[in-house]
Motif scaffolding. Structure first.
Motif, PDB file in Angstrom:
ATOM      1  N   ALA A 143       0.830  -1.210   0.000  1.00 36.49           N
ATOM      2  CA  ALA A 143       0.000   0.000   0.000  1.00 36.49           C
ATOM      3  C   ALA A 143       0.857   1.249   0.000  1.00 36.49           C
ATOM      4  O   ALA A 143       0.526   2.252  -0.629  1.00 36.49           O
ATOM      5  CB  ALA A 143      -0.921  -0.016   1.219  1.00 36.49           C
ATOM      6  N   THR A 144       1.998   1.187   0.695  1.00 41.21           N
ATOM      7  CA  THR A 144       2.956   2.292   0.720  1.00 41.21           C
ATOM      8  C   THR A 144       4.320   1.749   0.358  1.00 41.21           C
ATOM      9  O   THR A 144       4.859   0.887   1.071  1.00 41.21           O
ATOM     10  CB  THR A 144       3.022   2.951   2.113  1.00 41.21           C
ATOM     11  N   ALA A 145       4.891   2.230  -0.740  1.00 43.64           N
ATOM     12  CA  ALA A 145       6.218   1.776  -1.157  1.00 43.64           C
ATOM     13  C   ALA A 145       7.273   2.359  -0.216  1.00 43.64           C
ATOM     14  O   ALA A 145       7.240   3.555   0.087  1.00 43.64           O
ATOM     15  CB  ALA A 145       6.499   2.208  -2.585  1.00 43.64           C
ATOM     16  N   PRO A 146       8.228   1.557   0.263  1.00 44.94           N
ATOM     17  CA  PRO A 146       9.202   2.071   1.218  1.00 44.94           C
ATOM     18  C   PRO A 146      10.298   2.921   0.586  1.00 44.94           C
ATOM     19  O   PRO A 146      11.002   3.645   1.284  1.00 44.94           O
ATOM     20  CB  PRO A 146       9.793   0.799   1.817  1.00 44.94           C
ATOM     21  N   THR A 147      10.466   2.848  -0.752  1.00 47.53           N
ATOM     22  CA  THR A 147      11.568   3.550  -1.400  1.00 47.53           C
ATOM     23  C   THR A 147      11.306   3.648  -2.897  1.00 47.53           C
ATOM     24  O   THR A 147      10.482   2.907  -3.443  1.00 47.53           O
ATOM     25  CB  THR A 147      12.898   2.789  -1.160  1.00 47.53           C
ATOM     26  N   THR A 148      12.015   4.561  -3.546  1.00 51.38           N
ATOM     27  CA  THR A 148      12.052   4.613  -5.002  1.00 51.38           C
ATOM     28  C   THR A 148      13.414   4.175  -5.518  1.00 51.38           C
ATOM     29  O   THR A 148      13.668   4.228  -6.714  1.00 51.38           O
ATOM     30  CB  THR A 148      11.741   6.032  -5.511  1.00 51.38           C
ATOM     31  N   ALA A 149      14.299   3.769  -4.602  1.00 55.14           N
ATOM     32  CA  ALA A 149      15.638   3.308  -4.979  1.00 55.14           C
ATOM     33  C   ALA A 149      15.565   1.908  -5.580  1.00 55.14           C
ATOM     34  O   ALA A 149      14.615   1.145  -5.320  1.00 55.14           O
ATOM     35  CB  ALA A 149      16.555   3.306  -3.761  1.00 55.14           C
ATOM     36  N   ASN A 150      16.559   1.567  -6.363  1.00 53.75           N
ATOM     37  CA  ASN A 150      16.641   0.207  -6.899  1.00 53.75           C
ATOM     38  C   ASN A 150      16.838  -0.781  -5.764  1.00 53.75           C
ATOM     39  O   ASN A 150      17.681  -0.581  -4.891  1.00 53.75           O
ATOM     40  CB  ASN A 150      17.797   0.083  -7.883  1.00 53.75           C
ATOM     41  N   LEU A 151      16.068  -1.864  -5.775  1.00 58.44           N
ATOM     42  CA  LEU A 151      16.209  -2.939  -4.802  1.00 58.44           C
ATOM     43  C   LEU A 151      16.849  -4.136  -5.489  1.00 58.44           C
ATOM     44  O   LEU A 151      16.322  -4.648  -6.474  1.00 58.44           O
ATOM     45  CB  LEU A 151      14.847  -3.311  -4.221  1.00 58.44           C
ATOM     46  N   ASN A 152      18.006  -4.553  -4.976  1.00 62.33           N
ATOM     47  CA  ASN A 152      18.797  -5.607  -5.606  1.00 62.33           C
ATOM     48  C   ASN A 152      18.772  -6.918  -4.849  1.00 62.33           C
ATOM     49  O   ASN A 152      19.052  -7.973  -5.423  1.00 62.33           O
ATOM     50  CB  ASN A 152      20.266  -5.166  -5.711  1.00 62.33           C
ATOM     51  N   ALA A 153      18.486  -6.866  -3.538  1.00 68.66           N
ATOM     52  CA  ALA A 153      18.687  -8.015  -2.661  1.00 68.66           C
ATOM     53  C   ALA A 153      17.409  -8.347  -1.913  1.00 68.66           C
ATOM     54  O   ALA A 153      16.599  -7.457  -1.616  1.00 68.66           O
ATOM     55  CB  ALA A 153      19.805  -7.723  -1.662  1.00 68.66           C
ATOM     56  N   LEU A 154      17.251  -9.625  -1.571  1.00 65.36           N
ATOM     57  CA  LEU A 154      16.023 -10.068  -0.903  1.00 65.36           C
ATOM     58  C   LEU A 154      16.269 -11.396  -0.215  1.00 65.36           C
ATOM     59  O   LEU A 154      16.927 -12.277  -0.758  1.00 65.36           O
ATOM     60  CB  LEU A 154      14.910 -10.235  -1.943  1.00 65.36           C
TER      61      LEU A 154
END
Length: 220
Positions: free
Chosen positions: A139-150
């Motif tokens: 519902a709320t995105a935590p960031t607009t940065a690229n996410l590479n890891a999970l």
């Protein structure tokens, strides 16, 4: 020095990801930009590999960046331009899952054959609880940065990306909280062995430097 004995395999495509569910059964994924995606399978611990998927059809041929098998039957692979593939027969065949995004996807992790989290560029987070039939976003995105890891342990999920960002969810990705990483290097990989203990690998390509982070408190 430690060596890796046994047979190596060469490919005309890049191999970006590998996943084993036991000592014998594993899969590797990759491709070549927007021209090919490729999945290989081994059933003898990597001594021999068989190509189970190689697609060069326009629109579904984007390079794969991550592969994950939730069990011996059901697996997912994700990659460039929003590509998601799913197998329900141990990787023998693969079907395209409509992702609804054209962002590059970097990692997929599941805690069952149907409950998965996927992350990618510009803060993309995709969630499914029905094996990819429907995909939603927080519902709320935590960031607009690229996410590479999970990585995830049950319903707890960690995602990492640009500028040392690490985010944490306790509800399978529905809501997220920022954690303090103590680095500004992009987070490239996260590996948790339980809810508290894990590591993150970070690299700064501009300065050719990197860092390894460790937590014994789940990052909190």
């Amino acid at each position: 020095a430690t060596t890796f004995p046994g047979r190596s395999i060469t490919s005309t495509d890049r191999i970006n990801a590998i996943w084993f569910i036991d000592a014998n059964n594993g899969w590797a994924a990759g491709g070549l930009g927007d021209n090919t995606n490729l999945i290989l399978r081994t059933t003898d611990g990597g001594t021999t590999w068989t190509s189970v998927h190689r697609n060069a059809d326009s629109g579904t041929d984007d390079e794969l960046q991550s592969i994950f098998f939730a069990d011996s039957t059901t697996g997912y692979a994700v990659g460039n331009t929003g590509v998601i593939l799913k197998s329900t027969d141990s990787g023998a065949t693969w079907a395209v899952v409509a992702s609804g995004t054209t962002e590059n996807l970097h990692e997929v992790r599941c805690n069952s054959s149907t409950s998965c989290v996927i992350v990618g560029n510009t803060g993309t987070i995709l969630l499914t609880s029905d094996g990819g039939t429907t995909l939603t976003t927080p519902a709320t995105a935590p960031t607009t940065a690229n996410l590479n890891a999970l990585d995830r342990v049950g319903a707890k999920v960690w995602a990492g990306g640009d500028s040392g960002s690490i985010f944490y969810s306790t509800d399978s990705g529905a809501t997220w909280t920022a954690q303090t990483s103590n680095t500004t290097y992009p987070v490239q990989a996260i590996w948790m062995i339980d809810e508290n203990t894990g590591w993150a690998a970070c690299s700064n390509t501009a300065s050719n430097t990197g860092a390894i982070l460790k937590t014994t408190t789940g990052g909190s």
